[in-house]
Design a protein around this motif. Structure first.
Motif, PDB file in Angstrom:
ATOM      1  N   ALA A  20      -8.760   2.762   6.304  1.00 30.72           N
ATOM      2  CA  ALA A  20      -9.492   3.217   7.490  1.00 30.72           C
ATOM      3  C   ALA A  20      -9.179   4.657   7.869  1.00 30.72           C
ATOM      4  CB  ALA A  20      -9.166   2.298   8.669  1.00 30.72           C
ATOM      5  N   MET A  21      -8.275   5.298   7.148  1.00 31.80           N
ATOM      6  CA  MET A  21      -7.803   6.625   7.529  1.00 31.80           C
ATOM      7  C   MET A  21      -8.783   7.704   7.074  1.00 31.80           C
ATOM      8  SD  MET A  21      -3.871   7.844   6.971  1.00 31.80           S
ATOM      9  CE  MET A  21      -3.304   6.259   7.583  1.00 31.80           C
ATOM     10  N   PRO A  22      -9.273   8.537   7.976  1.00 31.50           N
ATOM     11  CA  PRO A  22     -10.192   9.605   7.567  1.00 31.50           C
ATOM     12  C   PRO A  22      -9.451  10.726   6.843  1.00 31.50           C
ATOM     13  CG  PRO A  22      -9.670   9.797   9.905  1.00 31.50           C
ATOM     14  CD  PRO A  22      -9.031   8.522   9.431  1.00 31.50           C
ATOM     15  N   GLY A  23     -10.149  11.370   5.932  1.00 38.97           N
ATOM     16  CA  GLY A  23      -9.591  12.551   5.278  1.00 38.97           C
ATOM     17  C   GLY A  23      -8.587  12.270   4.189  1.00 38.97           C
ATOM     18  N   VAL A  24      -8.486  11.028   3.718  1.00 40.74           N
ATOM     19  CA  VAL A  24      -7.585  10.707   2.610  1.00 40.74           C
ATOM     20  C   VAL A  24      -8.365  10.854   1.302  1.00 40.74           C
ATOM     21  CG1 VAL A  24      -6.258   8.889   1.473  1.00 40.74           C
ATOM     22  CG2 VAL A  24      -6.084   9.195   3.938  1.00 40.74           C
ATOM     23  N   ASP A  25      -8.007  11.854   0.519  1.00 39.75           N
ATOM     24  CA  ASP A  25      -8.719  12.143  -0.720  1.00 39.75           C
ATOM     25  C   ASP A  25      -8.209  11.323  -1.896  1.00 39.75           C
ATOM     26  OD1 ASP A  25     -10.229  14.344   0.487  1.00 39.75           O
ATOM     27  OD2 ASP A  25      -8.322  15.423   0.494  1.00 39.75           O
ATOM     28  N   TRP A  26      -6.930  10.919  -1.826  1.00 42.86           N
ATOM     29  CA  TRP A  26      -6.347  10.196  -2.959  1.00 42.86           C
ATOM     30  C   TRP A  26      -5.124   9.429  -2.494  1.00 42.86           C
ATOM     31  CZ3 TRP A  26      -1.630  11.802  -5.644  1.00 42.86           C
ATOM     32  CH2 TRP A  26      -0.998  12.905  -5.064  1.00 42.86           C
ATOM     33  N   VAL A  27      -4.707   8.474  -3.307  1.00 42.51           N
ATOM     34  CA  VAL A  27      -3.509   7.702  -2.999  1.00 42.51           C
ATOM     35  C   VAL A  27      -2.657   7.609  -4.264  1.00 42.51           C
ATOM     36  CG1 VAL A  27      -4.622   6.332  -1.190  1.00 42.51           C
ATOM     37  CG2 VAL A  27      -4.565   5.465  -3.539  1.00 42.51           C
ATOM     38  N   GLU A  28      -1.395   7.300  -4.043  1.00 37.19           N
ATOM     39  CA  GLU A  28      -0.446   7.117  -5.140  1.00 37.19           C
ATOM     40  C   GLU A  28       0.157   5.727  -4.985  1.00 37.19           C
ATOM     41  OE1 GLU A  28       2.892  10.162  -6.415  1.00 37.19           O
ATOM     42  OE2 GLU A  28       3.687   8.716  -4.982  1.00 37.19           O
ATOM     43  N   VAL A  29       0.283   5.009  -6.109  1.00 34.03           N
ATOM     44  CA  VAL A  29       0.868   3.674  -6.073  1.00 34.03           C
ATOM     45  C   VAL A  29       2.102   3.638  -6.961  1.00 34.03           C
ATOM     46  CG1 VAL A  29      -1.321   2.532  -5.623  1.00 34.03           C
ATOM     47  CG2 VAL A  29      -0.574   2.833  -7.978  1.00 34.03           C
ATOM     48  N   VAL A  30       3.087   2.834  -6.573  1.00 36.66           N
ATOM     49  CA  VAL A  30       4.243   2.613  -7.438  1.00 36.66           C
ATOM     50  C   VAL A  30       3.763   1.811  -8.637  1.00 36.66           C
ATOM     51  CG1 VAL A  30       6.534   1.595  -7.640  1.00 36.66           C
ATOM     52  CG2 VAL A  30       5.837   2.700  -5.501  1.00 36.66           C
ATOM     53  N   ALA A  31       3.867   2.406  -9.826  1.00 41.09           N
ATOM     54  CA  ALA A  31       3.253   1.809 -11.019  1.00 41.09           C
ATOM     55  C   ALA A  31       3.753   0.400 -11.276  1.00 41.09           C
ATOM     56  CB  ALA A  31       3.521   2.710 -12.228  1.00 41.09           C
ATOM     57  N   GLU A  32       5.048   0.179 -11.098  1.00 37.54           N
ATOM     58  CA  GLU A  32       5.626  -1.130 -11.408  1.00 37.54           C
ATOM     59  C   GLU A  32       5.188  -2.219 -10.438  1.00 37.54           C
ATOM     60  OE1 GLU A  32       8.139   1.983 -13.310  1.00 37.54           O
ATOM     61  OE2 GLU A  32       7.126   1.749 -11.392  1.00 37.54           O
ATOM     62  N   ASN A  33       4.557  -1.830  -9.326  1.00 37.78           N
ATOM     63  CA  ASN A  33       4.169  -2.809  -8.313  1.00 37.78           C
ATOM     64  C   ASN A  33       2.705  -3.250  -8.414  1.00 37.78           C
ATOM     65  OD1 ASN A  33       6.746  -2.636  -7.353  1.00 37.78           O
ATOM     66  ND2 ASN A  33       6.245  -1.451  -5.532  1.00 37.78           N
ATOM     67  N   VAL A  34       1.999  -2.781  -9.433  1.00 38.21           N
ATOM     68  CA  VAL A  34       0.611  -3.222  -9.599  1.00 38.21           C
ATOM     69  C   VAL A  34       0.434  -3.828 -10.986  1.00 38.21           C
ATOM     70  CG1 VAL A  34      -0.376  -1.565  -7.970  1.00 38.21           C
ATOM     71  CG2 VAL A  34      -0.131  -0.919 -10.367  1.00 38.21           C
ATOM     72  N   CYS A  35      -0.469  -4.797 -11.056  1.00 42.70           N
ATOM     73  CA  CYS A  35      -0.774  -5.461 -12.323  1.00 42.70           C
ATOM     74  C   CYS A  35      -2.181  -5.055 -12.746  1.00 42.70           C
ATOM     75  CB  CYS A  35      -0.687  -6.973 -12.150  1.00 42.70           C
ATOM     76  SG  CYS A  35      -1.132  -7.898 -13.643  1.00 42.70           S
ATOM     77  N   PRO A  36      -2.349  -4.489 -13.949  1.00 45.86           N
ATOM     78  CA  PRO A  36      -3.663  -3.982 -14.346  1.00 45.86           C
ATOM     79  C   PRO A  36      -4.785  -5.006 -14.240  1.00 45.86           C
ATOM     80  CG  PRO A  36      -1.984  -3.261 -15.902  1.00 45.86           C
ATOM     81  CD  PRO A  36      -1.325  -4.235 -14.977  1.00 45.86           C
ATOM     82  N   GLY A  37      -4.498  -6.273 -14.538  1.00 44.51           N
ATOM     83  CA  GLY A  37      -5.545  -7.285 -14.493  1.00 44.51           C
ATOM     84  C   GLY A  37      -5.778  -7.893 -13.127  1.00 44.51           C
ATOM     85  N   HIS A  38      -4.935  -7.560 -12.148  1.00 44.03           N
ATOM     86  CA  HIS A  38      -5.056  -8.154 -10.809  1.00 44.03           C
ATOM     87  C   HIS A  38      -4.789  -7.080  -9.750  1.00 44.03           C
ATOM     88  CE1 HIS A  38      -4.057 -11.508 -13.537  1.00 44.03           C
ATOM     89  NE2 HIS A  38      -4.857 -12.220 -12.766  1.00 44.03           N
ATOM     90  N   LEU A  39      -5.629  -6.060  -9.733  1.00 41.00           N
ATOM     91  CA  LEU A  39      -5.447  -4.981  -8.761  1.00 41.00           C
ATOM     92  C   LEU A  39      -5.713  -5.508  -7.350  1.00 41.00           C
ATOM     93  CD1 LEU A  39      -7.214  -1.967 -10.520  1.00 41.00           C
ATOM     94  CD2 LEU A  39      -4.771  -2.490 -10.442  1.00 41.00           C
ATOM     95  N   PRO A  40      -4.924  -5.071  -6.379  1.00 44.33           N
ATOM     96  CA  PRO A  40      -5.187  -5.474  -4.996  1.00 44.33           C
ATOM     97  C   PRO A  40      -6.603  -5.086  -4.576  1.00 44.33           C
ATOM     98  CG  PRO A  40      -3.042  -4.411  -5.179  1.00 44.33           C
ATOM     99  CD  PRO A  40      -3.725  -4.213  -6.495  1.00 44.33           C
ATOM    100  N   ASP A  41      -7.220  -5.933  -3.744  1.00 43.87           N
ATOM    101  CA  ASP A  41      -8.583  -5.663  -3.287  1.00 43.87           C
ATOM    102  C   ASP A  41      -8.696  -4.297  -2.624  1.00 43.87           C
ATOM    103  OD1 ASP A  41      -9.375  -8.106  -4.250  1.00 43.87           O
ATOM    104  OD2 ASP A  41      -9.231  -9.127  -2.305  1.00 43.87           O
ATOM    105  N   SER A  42      -7.672  -3.921  -1.864  1.00 42.07           N
ATOM    106  CA  SER A  42      -7.699  -2.628  -1.175  1.00 42.07           C
ATOM    107  C   SER A  42      -7.818  -1.470  -2.162  1.00 42.07           C
ATOM    108  CB  SER A  42      -6.432  -2.461  -0.328  1.00 42.07           C
ATOM    109  OG  SER A  42      -6.363  -1.161   0.220  1.00 42.07           O
ATOM    110  N   LEU A  43      -7.045  -1.531  -3.250  1.00 37.45           N
ATOM    111  CA  LEU A  43      -7.134  -0.460  -4.246  1.00 37.45           C
ATOM    112  C   LEU A  43      -8.498  -0.445  -4.920  1.00 37.45           C
ATOM    113  CD1 LEU A  43      -3.673  -0.397  -6.096  1.00 37.45           C
ATOM    114  CD2 LEU A  43      -4.604   1.271  -4.490  1.00 37.45           C
ATOM    115  N   ARG A  44      -9.053  -1.617  -5.181  1.00 41.42           N
ATOM    116  CA  ARG A  44     -10.377  -1.661  -5.803  1.00 41.42           C
ATOM    117  C   ARG A  44     -11.425  -1.038  -4.881  1.00 41.42           C
ATOM    118  NH1 ARG A  44     -12.753  -5.760  -6.203  1.00 41.42           N
ATOM    119  NH2 ARG A  44     -11.480  -7.382  -5.231  1.00 41.42           N
ATOM    120  N   ARG A  45     -11.330  -1.330  -3.589  1.00 38.05           N
ATOM    121  CA  ARG A  45     -12.299  -0.759  -2.652  1.00 38.05           C
ATOM    122  C   ARG A  45     -12.144   0.766  -2.555  1.00 38.05           C
ATOM    123  NH1 ARG A  45     -11.162  -5.685   0.225  1.00 38.05           N
ATOM    124  NH2 ARG A  45      -9.518  -4.642   1.425  1.00 38.05           N
ATOM    125  N   LEU A  46     -10.909   1.230  -2.546  1.00 33.90           N
ATOM    126  CA  LEU A  46     -10.690   2.675  -2.506  1.00 33.90           C
ATOM    127  C   LEU A  46     -11.286   3.349  -3.738  1.00 33.90           C
ATOM    128  CD1 LEU A  46      -7.020   2.798  -1.165  1.00 33.90           C
ATOM    129  CD2 LEU A  46      -9.045   3.666   0.009  1.00 33.90           C
TER     130      LEU A  46
END
Length: 460
Positions: A20-46
């Protein structure tokens, strides 16, 4: 280098706020905390909105004596591809030591520890970076880290070390201005001098984060507001170069969304001030150059100056066989240091003993905190006694297999201690039994059969 803009570290706890934050052009995720086949819905929407996502690794240990683990590199590459990332990032640090190079048990730090700024360490790091670059589908950028301790006998400043690394490998740099501030407080290093020595043309993006000072030591907590000295370093950096991207990191004690938005506004203001300084400096330089051109040229200086000799091209980096002695020396040094920090062995010669005690306490405290996150049932069962019990367990018992293994070992230690009351002991035992095998205890065929038979008997 691709322009990223202004971003924020994506964490599950603030996922809704980031979306919901305005003006956010990009985000960074801790690589070890995400699974390529099961990305969090929030990341998919972004991603669907066109927001760039960059995976930030914490476990490769590129500054360690061993070559990068092929499995970890494959995992990082998979995350980059799943997220459609333009680059991946890691740290100039070592996170484990021991093993075959030292004929000693493998030790895990659970934290990013500083690499000695020596020729040996640089040779090993350059080779490790090249191995990683060859294995990744996108460019790699590496980050300077915050340190509580200094290595004795260092041969280079941080700026010189990073310059040689970028020059020899072509790797991009992720500069954390909060870490420059940490090293200023803890190691007496001048952030302005470090910036002046850096190859800023290699800059990929910038991290900004908060911390706190206690007893003259700065702790890079990522859990506090960004302080003014860190913003001042960011302004200095922006007066020298236009950063392709700047990102706010926050890992704990998440504030209300409006406070995060306020920190992003403050970061943008610091960047704007840096750009204004750069414009002013450019105008002053142009004015001085015009005055020089208009001034009469003394006869004695009419001849053109002699061109300076071109710098020598850097020698080719050592091959795998050439780095073997350096790897062995680095392995012994890093193992001795990490063993002193996590296993209570003697402090290696030349280190500040008081500062190593601070680092050892910080490592143990972080270890307790992360285990509480990966196994929240344990602090829930133990209550206020959790931290005391865990620190007593960790003393002299180094982590050897990651935090999930550490949680199981801690639970087993509790069960053997005989100090738990009956109810808590029964629940800890059930928790440990469910997770200690190759499959959950409740899913084992014999257990399922026995439970099914018991239900049948109870219905009769």
């Amino acid at each position: 280098m691709r322009r990223l803009g202004t971003g924020i570290g994506w964490r599950p706890e603030i996922a809704d706020a980031v979306e919901a934050m305005p003006g956010v052009d990009w985000v960074e995720v801790v690589a070890e905390n995400v699974c390529p086949g099961h990305l969090p819905d929030s990341l998919r929407r972004l991603r669907e909105r066109g927001v760039t996502v960059v995976p930030h690794g914490v476990s490769l240990g590129l500054g360690g004596a061993d070559r990068p683990d092929a499995g970890r590199l494959t995992a990082l590459a998979e995350r980059a591809e799943a997220l459609g990332s333009p680059l991946v990032t890691e740290h100039i640090a070592f996170v484990r030591a021991g093993g075959p190079l030292t004929a000693s048990p493998r030790l895990e730090a659970g934290h990013l520890l500083p690499v000695p700024r020596t020729r040996d360490a640089l040779d090993v790091l350059c080779e490790n970076v090249r191995i990683a670059q060859d294995a990744l589908p996108v460019p790699l950028a590496v980050e300077n880290i915050a340190a509580l301790i200094s290595w004795p006998g260092e041969e280079m400043t941080e700026g010189q070390f990073l310059y040689d690394l970028a020059d020899r490998t072509g790797v991009r740099l992720l500069i954390d201005v909060a870490n420059l501030h940490t090293n200023h407080v803890n190691r007496g290093e001048d952030p302005a001098k470090a910036l002046a020595e850096l190859p800023l043309e290699a800059l990929a993006y910038v991290h900004v984060a908060g911390g706190f000072e206690r007893d003259g030591v700065w702790h890079d907590s990522h859990a506090h507001p960004v302080p003014r000295p860190v913003l001042d370093i960011l302004t200095d950096l922006a007066s020298r170069v236009s950063p392709p991207g700047v990102l706010l990191e926050r890992d704990e004690n998440f504030p209300e969304p409006e406070e995060l938005r306020g920190e992003l506004r403050t970061i943008r203001a610091a960047l704007a001030e840096g750009r204004a300084r750069a414009r002013a400096a450019g105008a002053l330089t142009a004015s001085a150059d015009a005055q020089k051109a208009a001034a009469p040229t003394p006869a004695a200086s009419a001849a053109a100056p002699t061109a300076s000799a071109a710098p020598e091209a850097p020698a080719d980096a050592p091959g795998a066989s050439a780095t073997a002695p350096a790897r062995e020396r680095l392995a012994l040094a890093q193992t001795a240091l990490l063993s002193a920090l996590v296993a209570g062995t003697p402090v290696p010669e030349g280190f500040d003993r008081a500062r190593l005690r601070v680092q050892a306490r910080a490592l143990a405290g972080k270890r307790a905190g992360v285990v509480a996150k990966v196994a929240p049932e344990l602090p829930a069962l133990l209550g206020d006694a959790y931290r005391t019990e865990f620190l007593a367990y960790a003393h002299g018992r180094p982590m050897t297999g990651g935090y999930r293994r550490d949680a199981l070992d801690f639970a087993e230690h509790l069960l053997r201690s005989g100090r738990l009351e009956t109810r808590v002991r029964r629940e800890v035992r059930a928790w440990w039994r469910e997770r200690s095998g190759p499959v959950p205890y409740s899913a084992r065929p014999a257990v399922r059969l026995a439970r099914g038979a018991r239900r049948v008997l109870l219905r009769r």
